[in-house]
Design an enzyme around this catalytic site. Structure first.
Site, mmCIF file in Angstrom:
data_model
loop_
_atom_site.group_PDB
_atom_site.id
_atom_site.type_symbol
_atom_site.label_atom_id
_atom_site.label_comp_id
_atom_site.label_asym_id
_atom_site.label_seq_id
_atom_site.Cartn_x
_atom_site.Cartn_y
_atom_site.Cartn_z
ATOM 1 C CB SER A 87 0.022 -8.001 -1.477
ATOM 2 O OG SER A 87 -0.937 -8.762 -0.789
ATOM 3 C CD GLU B 198 -10.232 4.565 0.455
ATOM 4 O OE1 GLU B 198 -10.041 5.784 0.293
ATOM 5 O OE2 GLU B 198 -9.551 3.682 -0.103
ATOM 6 C CE LYS C 206 -4.271 -1.664 0.274
ATOM 7 N NZ LYS C 206 -5.225 -1.437 -0.833
#
Lengths: 416, 277
Positions: A385, A118, A96
């Site tokens: 990930s 968000e 991220k």
């Protein structure tokens, strides 16, 4: 070098990937999106911007992340070789942050002192709070009140980093409601505020921009795999919720001869139960959150509540580029249940000494299904990930263990 | 002449702004919506906007979202809303009805089927909040083919070039969102609204309605000085949710009647005449 240069050149100028994507928002947001698209078009080709982005990825995030041959697990499965792209080793523990850095650098160039985001599981919120602290920006994170309860540790991390976490009490009180609320904040404060969307969804230019920032993952793999494994992989596998880690590793491989792209959706408790989050597999095209894409919806076009053991995959839509890749056959999409993901989670922990995120465990589970069906000289590259530290409580509860308990789930521990 | 055009022409001839209340269809319950609309019309509504419930009303504030949730709890879908319009039309052939909602319920029904059914039910105009003109070319043409007016929003941030693009597609009226923000927000700046309306009218020949932030007789009269229509939504929904469900028609009607009386008591707007001269 520009961030994305590729013979496959979607989206079009208005953000369409075939019939998907687009700019489905109220008029109040159009001007801000047009400005963002124009500025991004400028900075993605600006050598100073690109150099700063790459410098931050190297020195702050710790890139490039390695590719790693999961030899013991591959041997045990007795088929194709499983390689892992180690996004779990990034600062903040997941992919991220790549995107958050890109967008925060853009926000600074646009002179916006405030960022909002968000978050569902809290990973994107933590990554946003992290870069906001790094660049001295005000940060507000919207999070469904249900998720605030489920992900108490990440709420604490965001607050430590100086962010304001706003619980959202509307609708299903999860990620999609947090997204609605962040959009409302942005509409109201658009002059001072940059909205850092965490995935490859939302109105144009977000799906393209987030993909470009994340495609550093796949570009590194293109270089690393020939060095480390002697050649490119036969199959690239990634989990898909909104789909940013998958787009990041897929994009440089789209149209690459001999490389299959497989996205893995969350099947939850099974497609037949209705308790899942497999938008591409079980959904229909529609319009939500600014783009046209596959959605889990009822006959009236209302968005339905989703389920996955992994909060990061628990979303009723999916990035529009995945919708296009699915329809065009450039990638294929499969599903993995909660139980299968948990099994892969434990196997990865015990066999490789790596605790994977539950999201990534879906991709691992599919690799573990596929590997034994293929010869030993085949190569599967899985995007790992994120790391699973954030999932300790979920896994413990599933296993009937309790490492610790939040006061609200055990009244005997409540301090009065 | 369509019901929308006739209504605006009549009000314009009087030098007065039309009064357009908004409620969410199915709130507080599906069997009361027709009665609430009739009460609003009896209280002096010139046209009515009916919100189509949606699970993710991104452009709406908490008040309209709560109304949507109450309607969805009773499983009110787009088909039910069209049935309500048909019922309203049985006793009211003249009040224009505009549907306001989001794209997905319409796409789930199928845009063509929706247009046919809406026309047949007696709908006059359709405002799809998340269809900006760029994404609405086909849909606007489809509505036009069914004699339905595609209605578009203009916001404080809409540049002139876009106002032109909107003017080319819009029919019925153009809806100026007088605030940055969501429905039901506060702080309305009348002078700023007047300035922007003048800019919009350089490109738009249609009537311009103004909504977002109108909460009482004073703000309604201030806006009516400049606008062709005053749209009031959240404040009426608050009136509905403050009482028992069965009192919704009486409460909504009584509140709107006070606004109607205030608008009628104000002198016919000279600026309204002047601006069309």
């Amino acid at each position: 070098m520009p961030l994305a240069e590729h013979p496959y050149d979607l989206p079009d100028a208005r953000g369409h990937f075939g019939r998907y994507g687009g700019t489905f928002v109220a008029e109040t947001l159009i001007q801000a999106l047009d400005e963002l698209a124009a500025q991004y078009a400028r900075y993605q080709r600006d050598p100073d911007f690109v150099a700063e982005f790459e410098r931050e990825l190297k020195h702050y995030v710790g890139r490039p992340s390695p590719v790693y041959h999961a030899q013991r697990w591959s041997r045990r499965l007795g088929g194709a070789q499983i390689w892992l792209k180690r996004e779990d080793l990034n600062h903040t523990g997941a992919h991220k942050v790549n995107n958050c850095i890109g967008q925060a650098l853009l926000a600074r160039r646009l002179g916006k002192p405030r960022v909002i985001a968000e978050t569902g599981a809290g990973q994107h919120g933590v990554a946003t709070a992290t870069v906001a602290a790094r660049y001295g920006m005000e940060c507000v994170v919207y999070m469904g009140s249900e998720d605030v309860k489920r992900q108490a540790q990440n709420v604490f991390r965001m607050k430590l980093l100086g962010a304001t976490v706003v619980p959202v009490d509307a609708g299903s009180r999860t990620l999609k409601d947090a997204l609605n609320e962040a959009m409302r904040d942005w509409v109201t404060n658009v002059e001072t505020t940059f909205y850092i969307i965490g995935t490859v969804a939302g109105p144009h230019p977000y799906p393209m921009m987030v993909r470009d920032f994340q495609s550093v993952i796949g570009r590194e793999c293109l270089e690393q795999m020939p060095e480390a494994a002697g050649r490119q992989p036969d199959v690239v596998i990634a989990c898909v919720g909104g789909g940013s880690n998958a787009m990041g590793i897929f994009h440089p491989y789209i149209g690459h001869a001999g490389v299959d792209l497989v996205g893995v959706e969350a099947e939850g408790e099974g497609l037949a139960t209705g308790r899942h989050a497999a938008s591409l597999t079980a959904g229909r095209p529609g319009v939500l959150h600014g783009n046209r894409t596959y959605l889990l919806q009822d006959d009236d076009g209302q968005i339905v509540e989703t389920h996955s053991v992994s909060a990061g995959l628990d979303y009723p839509g999916v990035g529009p580029e995945h919708a296009y890749l699915k329809d065009s056959g450039l990638a294929r999409y499969v599903t993995i249940t909660d139980a299968q993901a948990l099994e892969a989670f434990h196997d990865c922990c015990r066999t490789e000494g790596i605790i994977p995120a539950l999201e990534s465990s879906h991709a691992l589970a599919y690799a573990a299904q596929l590997a034994p069906t293929l010869p030993q000289d085949r190569i599967l590259l899985v995007n790992l990930s994120g790391r699973g530290d954030k999932d300790m409580n979920t896994v413990a509860e599933r296993s009937g263990l309790r490492f610790y308990c939040r006061p609200e789930c055990d009244p005997s521990m409540r301090t009065v | 002449m369509s019901r929308l055009d006739a209504t605006f022409a009549r009000r314009r001839a009087e030098g007065r702004a039309a009064l357009v209340p908004f409620i969410t269809a199915g709130d507080p319950s599906p069997d009361l919506t027709v009665a609430v609309v009739r009460a609003l019309v009896a209280a002096g509504a010139d046209a009515v906007e009916l919100g189509v419930p949606f699970s993710d009303p991104m452009a709406d504030g908490p008040v309209v979202q709560r109304a949507s949730e109450r309607a969805l709890a009773r499983k009110v879908g787009l088909g039910d809303v069209l049935a309500m319009v048909r019922e309203i039309r049985r006793a009211d052939a003249s009040t224009p009805i505009v549907l306001m909602g989001y794209a997905n319920p319409i796409e789930a029904m199928g845009a063509e089927r929706f247009a046919e059914r809406a026309r047949e039910a007696g709908v006059d105009g359709v405002l799809v909040v998340d269809y900006p003109p760029e994404e609405a070319q086909e849909f606007a043409a489809l509505l036009g083919a069914h004699a339905l007016a595609p209605i578009f929003l203009v916001s404080p941030t809409t540049p002139e070039a876009r106002i032109e693009a909107i003017a080319r597609l819009a029919r019925g009226f153009v809806y100026y969102v007088s605030l940055k923000g969501v429905t039901g927000a506060g702080h309305l700046d009348t002078a700023e609204v007047a300035r922007k309306l003048a800019q919009i009218r350089r490109h738009v020949k249609l009537p311009v309605g103004v909504g977002f932030g109108i909460r009482d007789a004073a703000s309604a009269c201030a806006i009516a000085e400049h606008a062709d229509a005053v749209v009031i939504g959240s404040r009426i929904i608050q009136e509905i949710e403050a009482g028992a469900p069965e009192d919704a028609p009486a409460r909504a009607g009584a509140w709107l009647a006070t606004i109607r009386a205030a608008l009628d008591a104000a002198p016919a707007s000279r600026s309204a005449e002047k601006r069309r001269a």
